[in-house]
Design a protein around this motif. Structure first.
Motif, PDB file in Angstrom:
ATOM      1  N   LEU A  81     -34.994  28.191 -16.812  1.00  0.00           N
ATOM      2  CA  LEU A  81     -35.805  28.431 -15.946  1.00  0.00           C
ATOM      3  C   LEU A  81     -37.008  28.092 -16.221  1.00  0.00           C
ATOM      4  CD1 LEU A  81     -34.141  31.350 -14.204  1.00  0.00           C
ATOM      5  CD2 LEU A  81     -34.354  29.165 -13.407  1.00  0.00           C
ATOM      6  N   SER A  82     -37.642  28.127 -17.274  1.00  0.00           N
ATOM      7  CA  SER A  82     -39.007  28.218 -17.767  1.00  0.00           C
ATOM      8  C   SER A  82     -39.569  26.726 -18.339  1.00  0.00           C
ATOM      9  CB  SER A  82     -39.252  28.958 -18.659  1.00  0.00           C
ATOM     10  OG  SER A  82     -38.774  30.478 -18.576  1.00  0.00           O
TER      11      SER A  82
ATOM     12  N   PRO B  63     -38.889  23.456 -17.191  1.00  0.00           N
ATOM     13  CA  PRO B  63     -39.489  22.285 -16.604  1.00  0.00           C
ATOM     14  C   PRO B  63     -40.876  22.673 -16.411  1.00  0.00           C
ATOM     15  CG  PRO B  63     -37.631  23.192 -14.921  1.00  0.00           C
ATOM     16  CD  PRO B  63     -37.877  24.124 -16.258  1.00  0.00           C
ATOM     17  N   SER B  64     -41.381  23.566 -15.909  1.00  0.00           N
ATOM     18  CA  SER B  64     -42.934  23.915 -15.941  1.00  0.00           C
ATOM     19  C   SER B  64     -43.798  23.693 -17.292  1.00  0.00           C
ATOM     20  CB  SER B  64     -43.243  25.233 -15.352  1.00  0.00           C
ATOM     21  OG  SER B  64     -42.519  26.235 -16.034  1.00  0.00           O
TER      22      SER B  64
ATOM     23  N   VAL C 268     -43.864  19.830 -17.892  1.00  0.00           N
ATOM     24  CA  VAL C 268     -44.885  19.223 -17.056  1.00  0.00           C
ATOM     25  C   VAL C 268     -46.442  19.654 -17.721  1.00  0.00           C
ATOM     26  CG1 VAL C 268     -46.234  19.219 -14.858  1.00  0.00           C
ATOM     27  CG2 VAL C 268     -43.738  19.128 -14.999  1.00  0.00           C
ATOM     28  N   LEU C 269     -46.568  21.002 -18.047  1.00  0.00           N
ATOM     29  CA  LEU C 269     -47.650  21.312 -18.565  1.00  0.00           C
ATOM     30  C   LEU C 269     -48.188  20.721 -19.837  1.00  0.00           C
ATOM     31  CD1 LEU C 269     -47.726  25.267 -17.776  1.00  0.00           C
ATOM     32  CD2 LEU C 269     -49.193  23.619 -16.540  1.00  0.00           C
TER      33      LEU C 269
END
Lengths: 277, 224
Positions: B77-78, B80-81, B84-85
């Motif tokens: 869950l963590s 993808p973000s 991108v970061l």
């Protein structure tokens, strides 16, 4: 489709906004493709946002899901429509050579960055939507996710604007170039990058999309750009309030839009208050 | 067996190298396999609370499955973000090494937990109180998380030396991961299983928000 995602990826990696790339005075990417990808990403986040209503409300739950999916891309489009004219006029007033077309390109890229970040936070939002019963918690979580996405997008906007100005001044009169030659001459861009990195132990690396490079622009110009960004953020926040409901309070029936009352910041404050009580 | 123990020792000492050219995916899968193995070990011991008769025996299986599930679900869950970061920060080229660091840390976390398993067993054998058992397990998880955080710093060290910005992203990861992980742990309850309640995989009515719950507990403590 994959090709367009790669275009957005170039923007995210900072490949599209290197100084060499900006020589024409604008970011080079296929606008249509990036717009399409941005809309898709915005819809993905919209779905994630609407998931809470889908699970928590009975009756026409899917309507809220559809509404959020449509309204989230719309939010950014309308914010752009409302802010762009004044932004452009001020841009022209301070004598920036940024044309309307390249300003619009720049805004598209910035919104693309925002949507990429928002969509990547989508799985976390869905997970909390599924497992949470508190409506106020969900609204605050969505506010936080959108704020993070918005801030990163606007940081990208500011940095790229700064680079564009840097190139223009370099081309026009060269007054802001410090003695150690911060702006790379076109023939030899590689060795200069070394000096651009702020920290000495960092190896020469291509700068990322968010790196600040070169000298500070004239305070007047940078003040106008910062006001730009602030206006965009405030309009976006209030626009999201006008277009609400995005998440859908399970205690209220579904509507496309709610009555005109209060404002975004009051609502966030109230949500925080009722969460803490 | 010796090779296996050496491998584990290497993970704990931060020797799981990040940069060699071997297949990143294979290495990560290997680390996850280890994580599942040790996670199941501790989970099974954690679920062995109370009498092991009838359906109660299932709690060991449930808890065994839940520990790796908790870590992996939170990770995905963590991810993808975080991806991108990293991209926006211009660190995409290092992402393979970052993934290895994260997987090695997760494996390290469960190894630390598994080393606590005998202590938990001793605790269960000595004291029967359910709340004390919960607190003891919370303490073990807390200690293991702290060790994992130290281990992550160790794995990130070469990356940070190369590009100092990695330090910021490491902390970002810890914040995202623990924010999601706490909620994940909350909804995956019961891990120990109150002997007075029926044994089940998910506790019915256990869904809800860990943070809202925390606020409520805090306010009822402060407000009296």
């Amino acid at each position: 489709m994959l090709r367009w995602f790669k275009q957005l990826d170039r923007i995210l990696r900072g490949d599209a906004t290197r100084l060499e790339q900006l020589q024409q005075g604008q970011i080079e990417f296929s606008v249509g493709g990036v717009v399409l990808v941005t809309v898709v990403l915005a819809m993905i986040y919209g779905v994630c946002m609407g998931a809470f209503a889908m699970i928590r409300t009975s009756g026409e739950a899917y309507m809220q899901l559809i509404a959020s999916t449509v309204k989230f891309p719309l939010l950014f489009f309308l914010t752009l429509v409302v802010t762009f004219p004044s932004l452009y006029v001020f841009n022209a007033l301070i004598g920036s050579r940024l044309s309307a077309g390249s300003a619009l390109r720049l805004m598209t890229a910035a919104i693309g960055v925002m949507m990429a970040v928002a969509a990547s936070l989508g799985p976390i939002v869905v997970f909390f939507s599924v497992s949470t019963t508190s409506y106020h918690f969900m609204s605050l979580l969505n506010v936080v996710a959108c704020t993070v996405a918005g801030l990163l997008g606007l940081a990208f906007l500011l940095r790229t604007l700064h680079r564009l100005v840097l190139i223009q001044t370099y081309e026009e009169e060269k007054p802001y170039i410090p003695t150690n030659n911060t702006l790379p001459p076109e023939s030899a861009p590689a060795p200069v990058e070394e000096q651009m990195d702020s920290t000495p132990q960092e190896k020469p690396l291509p700068a990322s999309a968010l790196d600040f490079m070169g000298p500070q622009p004239i305070p007047r110009v940078s003040r106008v750009f910062k006001t730009w960004v602030l206006v965009f953020a405030l309009v976006g926040a209030q626009m999201s309030w006008i277009l609400r409901p995005f998440i859908g309070n399970p205690a209220q029936p579904f509507t496309w839009f709610r009555e005109r009352e209060s404002n975004f910041f009051m609502a966030v404050f109230k949500a925080l208050q009722s969460l803490l009580n | 067996m010796a090779a296996f123990l050496l491998k584990i020792d290497g993970i704990l000492r931060g020797r799981e190298s990040l940069d060699d050219s071997g297949s990143t995916l294979r290495r990560i899968l290997m680390l996850w396999l280890l994580m599942c193995l040790f996670g199941i070990t501790y989970g099974a011991v954690m679920g062995s609370y109370g009498p092991q008769t009838g359906p109660r025996g299932w709690q060991m299986v449930f808890s065994g499955v839940k520990v790796p599930l908790l870590l992996l679900a939170t990770f995905f869950l963590s991810l993808p973000s975080f991806f991108v970061l990293n991209t926006i920060a211009g660190l995409r080229d290092d992402f393979g090494a970052v993934m290895r660091a994260l997987a090695a840390t997760q494996a390290g976390l469960t190894i630390v937990l598994a080393s606590f398993a005998p202590l938990t067993w001793l605790w269960y054998a000595s004291w029967g109180d359910y709340r004390a058992a919960t607190l003891f397990n919370a303490l073990m998880f807390g200690l293991a998380s702290l060790s994992a955080q130290r281990l992550l710093s160790r794995y990130y060290h070469p990356l940070i030396q190369r590009r100092p910005r990695h330090r910021f992203l490491m902390w970002t990861w810890l914040i995202i991961y623990s924010f999601v992980g706490i909620q994940m742990g909350w909804i995956l309850r019961p891990f120990i299983g109150d002997p007075n309640s029926p044994t089940q995989f998910f506790r019915s009515g256990a869904w809800g928000n860990a943070y809202v719950q925390l606020f409520n507990t805090f306010w009822s403590l402060v407000g009296g």
